[in-house]
Scaffold this active site. Sequence first.
Site, PDB file in Angstrom:
ATOM      1  N   ARG A  96     -23.370  19.944  27.185  1.00 27.33           N
ATOM      2  CA  ARG A  96     -24.509  20.028  26.271  1.00 27.33           C
ATOM      3  C   ARG A  96     -24.593  18.805  25.364  1.00 27.33           C
ATOM      4  NH1 ARG A  96     -24.991  25.575  23.984  1.00 27.33           N
ATOM      5  NH2 ARG A  96     -26.132  25.680  25.942  1.00 27.33           N
ATOM      6  N   TYR A  97     -23.442  18.315  24.950  1.00 32.22           N
ATOM      7  CA  TYR A  97     -23.374  17.167  24.048  1.00 32.22           C
ATOM      8  C   TYR A  97     -22.983  15.928  24.849  1.00 32.22           C
ATOM      9  CZ  TYR A  97     -23.075  20.868  20.476  1.00 32.22           C
ATOM     10  OH  TYR A  97     -23.300  21.962  19.683  1.00 32.22           O
ATOM     11  N   ARG A 100     -18.700  15.448  25.291  1.00 32.08           N
ATOM     12  CA  ARG A 100     -17.702  16.512  25.421  1.00 32.08           C
ATOM     13  C   ARG A 100     -18.266  17.692  26.206  1.00 32.08           C
ATOM     14  NH1 ARG A 100     -20.272  16.051  20.806  1.00 32.08           N
ATOM     15  NH2 ARG A 100     -20.571  17.752  19.323  1.00 32.08           N
ATOM     16  N   CYS A 109      -9.800  38.162  28.559  1.00 39.76           N
ATOM     17  CA  CYS A 109      -9.373  37.947  27.178  1.00 39.76           C
ATOM     18  C   CYS A 109      -8.307  38.970  26.777  1.00 39.76           C
ATOM     19  CB  CYS A 109     -10.570  38.083  26.233  1.00 39.76           C
ATOM     20  SG  CYS A 109     -11.691  36.680  26.299  1.00 39.76           S
ATOM     21  N   CYS A 113     -14.030  41.401  22.620  1.00 42.88           N
ATOM     22  CA  CYS A 113     -14.738  41.543  21.343  1.00 42.88           C
ATOM     23  C   CYS A 113     -16.114  42.146  21.605  1.00 42.88           C
ATOM     24  CB  CYS A 113     -14.904  40.177  20.682  1.00 42.88           C
ATOM     25  SG  CYS A 113     -13.359  39.289  20.461  1.00 42.88           S
ATOM     26  N   CYS A 116     -19.062  39.641  21.449  1.00 45.24           N
ATOM     27  CA  CYS A 116     -18.867  38.412  22.222  1.00 45.24           C
ATOM     28  C   CYS A 116     -20.189  37.766  22.626  1.00 45.24           C
ATOM     29  CB  CYS A 116     -18.056  38.705  23.475  1.00 45.24           C
ATOM     30  SG  CYS A 116     -17.723  37.230  24.467  1.00 45.24           S
ATOM     31  N   ARG A 118     -20.444  35.753  25.057  1.00 41.19           N
ATOM     32  CA  ARG A 118     -20.462  35.758  26.535  1.00 41.19           C
ATOM     33  C   ARG A 118     -20.239  37.164  27.074  1.00 41.19           C
ATOM     34  NH1 ARG A 118     -17.016  30.761  26.185  1.00 41.19           N
ATOM     35  NH2 ARG A 118     -18.560  29.234  25.479  1.00 41.19           N
ATOM     36  N   ASP A 276     -24.559  35.167  17.095  1.00 37.26           N
ATOM     37  CA  ASP A 276     -25.599  34.808  18.072  1.00 37.26           C
ATOM     38  C   ASP A 276     -26.493  36.008  18.380  1.00 37.26           C
ATOM     39  OD1 ASP A 276     -24.759  32.161  18.396  1.00 37.26           O
ATOM     40  OD2 ASP A 276     -23.249  32.731  19.878  1.00 37.26           O
ATOM     41  N   ASP A 313     -25.509  28.405  16.073  1.00 42.88           N
ATOM     42  CA  ASP A 313     -25.606  27.802  17.398  1.00 42.88           C
ATOM     43  C   ASP A 313     -27.047  28.062  17.828  1.00 42.88           C
ATOM     44  OD1 ASP A 313     -24.714  26.385  19.580  1.00 42.88           O
ATOM     45  OD2 ASP A 313     -22.889  27.584  19.804  1.00 42.88           O
ATOM     46  N   LYS A 320     -24.869  23.343  17.930  1.00 39.58           N
ATOM     47  CA  LYS A 320     -24.519  23.835  16.600  1.00 39.58           C
ATOM     48  C   LYS A 320     -25.249  23.057  15.514  1.00 39.58           C
ATOM     49  CE  LYS A 320     -19.919  25.107  18.221  1.00 39.58           C
ATOM     50  NZ  LYS A 320     -20.049  24.581  19.599  1.00 39.58           N
TER      51      LYS A 320
HETATM   52  C1  LIG Z   1     -19.156  24.248  20.375  1.00 35.84           C
HETATM   53  C2  LIG Z   1     -19.348  23.535  21.626  1.00 35.84           C
HETATM   54  C3  LIG Z   1     -18.734  22.286  21.823  1.00 35.84           C
HETATM   55  C4  LIG Z   1     -17.864  21.614  20.792  1.00 35.84           C
HETATM   56  O1  LIG Z   1     -18.536  21.361  19.609  1.00 35.84           O
HETATM   57  P1  LIG Z   1     -17.793  20.638  18.397  1.00 35.84           P
HETATM   58  O2  LIG Z   1     -18.805  20.682  17.327  1.00 35.84           O
HETATM   59  O3  LIG Z   1     -17.449  19.272  18.872  1.00 35.84           O
HETATM   60  O4  LIG Z   1     -16.563  21.436  18.088  1.00 35.84           O
HETATM   61  C5  LIG Z   1     -18.963  21.657  23.029  1.00 35.84           C
HETATM   62  N1  LIG Z   1     -19.749  22.188  23.976  1.00 35.84           N
HETATM   63  C6  LIG Z   1     -20.354  23.375  23.799  1.00 35.84           C
HETATM   64  C7  LIG Z   1     -21.244  23.910  24.875  1.00 35.84           C
HETATM   65  C8  LIG Z   1     -20.174  24.093  22.624  1.00 35.84           C
HETATM   66  O5  LIG Z   1     -20.768  25.285  22.462  1.00 35.84           O
END
Ligand SMILES: *Cc1c(COP(=O)(O)O)cnc(C)c1O
Length: 374
Positions: A96-97, A100, A109, A113, A116, A118, A276, A313, A320
């Site tokens: 998504r980002y 990372r 798990c 929860c 959850c 998911r 969420d 989120d 986020k």
């Molecule tokens: C939360 C999340 C991350 C990591 O986010 P950070 O703000 O760097 O901790 C990476 N990918 C996804 C899909 C997430 O939901």
Amino acid sequence: MEPWQQQLSQSAVKIKDLPFIPESPEYRERLKKVGELYPIRINSYFLSLIKGPDDPLWKQVVPTLEELDDYIDGDTLVADPLNEEVDMPVPELVHRYPDRVLLMINNQCPIVCRFCTRKRKIGFPGVVTRETLRQGIEYIRNHPEIRDVIMSGGDPLLVPDKELDRILGELRSIPHLEIIRIGTRVPGTLPARITENLCSILKKYHPLYFNMHFNHPAEITPEVEKACAMLADIGIPLGSQTVLLKGVNDDSQVMKELMLKLLKNRVKPYYIYQADMTEGTDHFRTSVQKGLDIIKDLMGHTSGMAVPYFVIDAPGGGGKVRLLPNSVVEHNKDEVVITNYEGKVFRYSQPERKNGTSSQNGKSKNQDMCQLPS
Ligand SMILES: *Cc1c(COP(=O)(O)O)cnc(C)c1O
């Protein structure tokens, strides 16, 4: 303590195993429907901590009929509110980002929860396979822009030691992957899993970070403190994420106690999540203002280290977004007017003003510099 595998195999997974639920056969019959829709798991360690039906731990793991009502409300609530399944270039990997990714390495798990995010997949058999995992690692290897992976699930620490060693080894062999994070609720809900052998594996793969999950101070038992100490002692920076939950931790005093207890155990509070909009979890949601009020009650009143970021989120997969209680009264070219944690007002002069530049036309030019309180 019993071995963790035993605590897990002795989990409550059926209605008849659950503590403190009404005797009525009719209620139990309807609750069975909930369990069919969304799996139940409370491992024997976590079960032993539950004191009664009003217990904040009980609320997190014991199903209620409200989950069925929330399910019917299909308008705003959906199975995958963050659109994770859309952002998956290969199965079980969310990219998504820019730099990372989130890699789901199993879908089991130590507890399931009830809130959850998911809920659609956790606890069901066979979602993550050796093949999806292989594809995920391959994807990371082929994308040099990825410098950070978050191992998630499910809970990565439910994977047996040997398999975890193999997965971490493969990830570490990718030259552009700078850091590895493990997203886990294990240290707080199945602390016996943190063994010497696990630690001897984990410490080979630094820089390795833990994003743990704690929602209530009652989760931090002597066993949990020991597990955190073992992890901190092998040099893993520990962070915690918390979900804001109605009836569990939607209270400034409870949150403060949690954050301070985490810090005492060398765990840095990282995020508080607004709950969420997930199907089957509506009864846990609070207003967003509640979260802002909690942050306001923490900021300045206690160590800055104890104050996590409050985030939503963004529904639909926007990622986020951090929210802060408003502290800016006015922001223009000449000055910034701010309030502190006691509500006192302070003026900070901009350098332009000191240098003798115009102070009349400043205001109109810079209206969009900062959001004003409503
Ligand atoms: C939360 C999340 C991350 C990591 O986010 P950070 O703000 O760097 O901790 C990476 N990918 C996804 C899909 C997430 O939901």
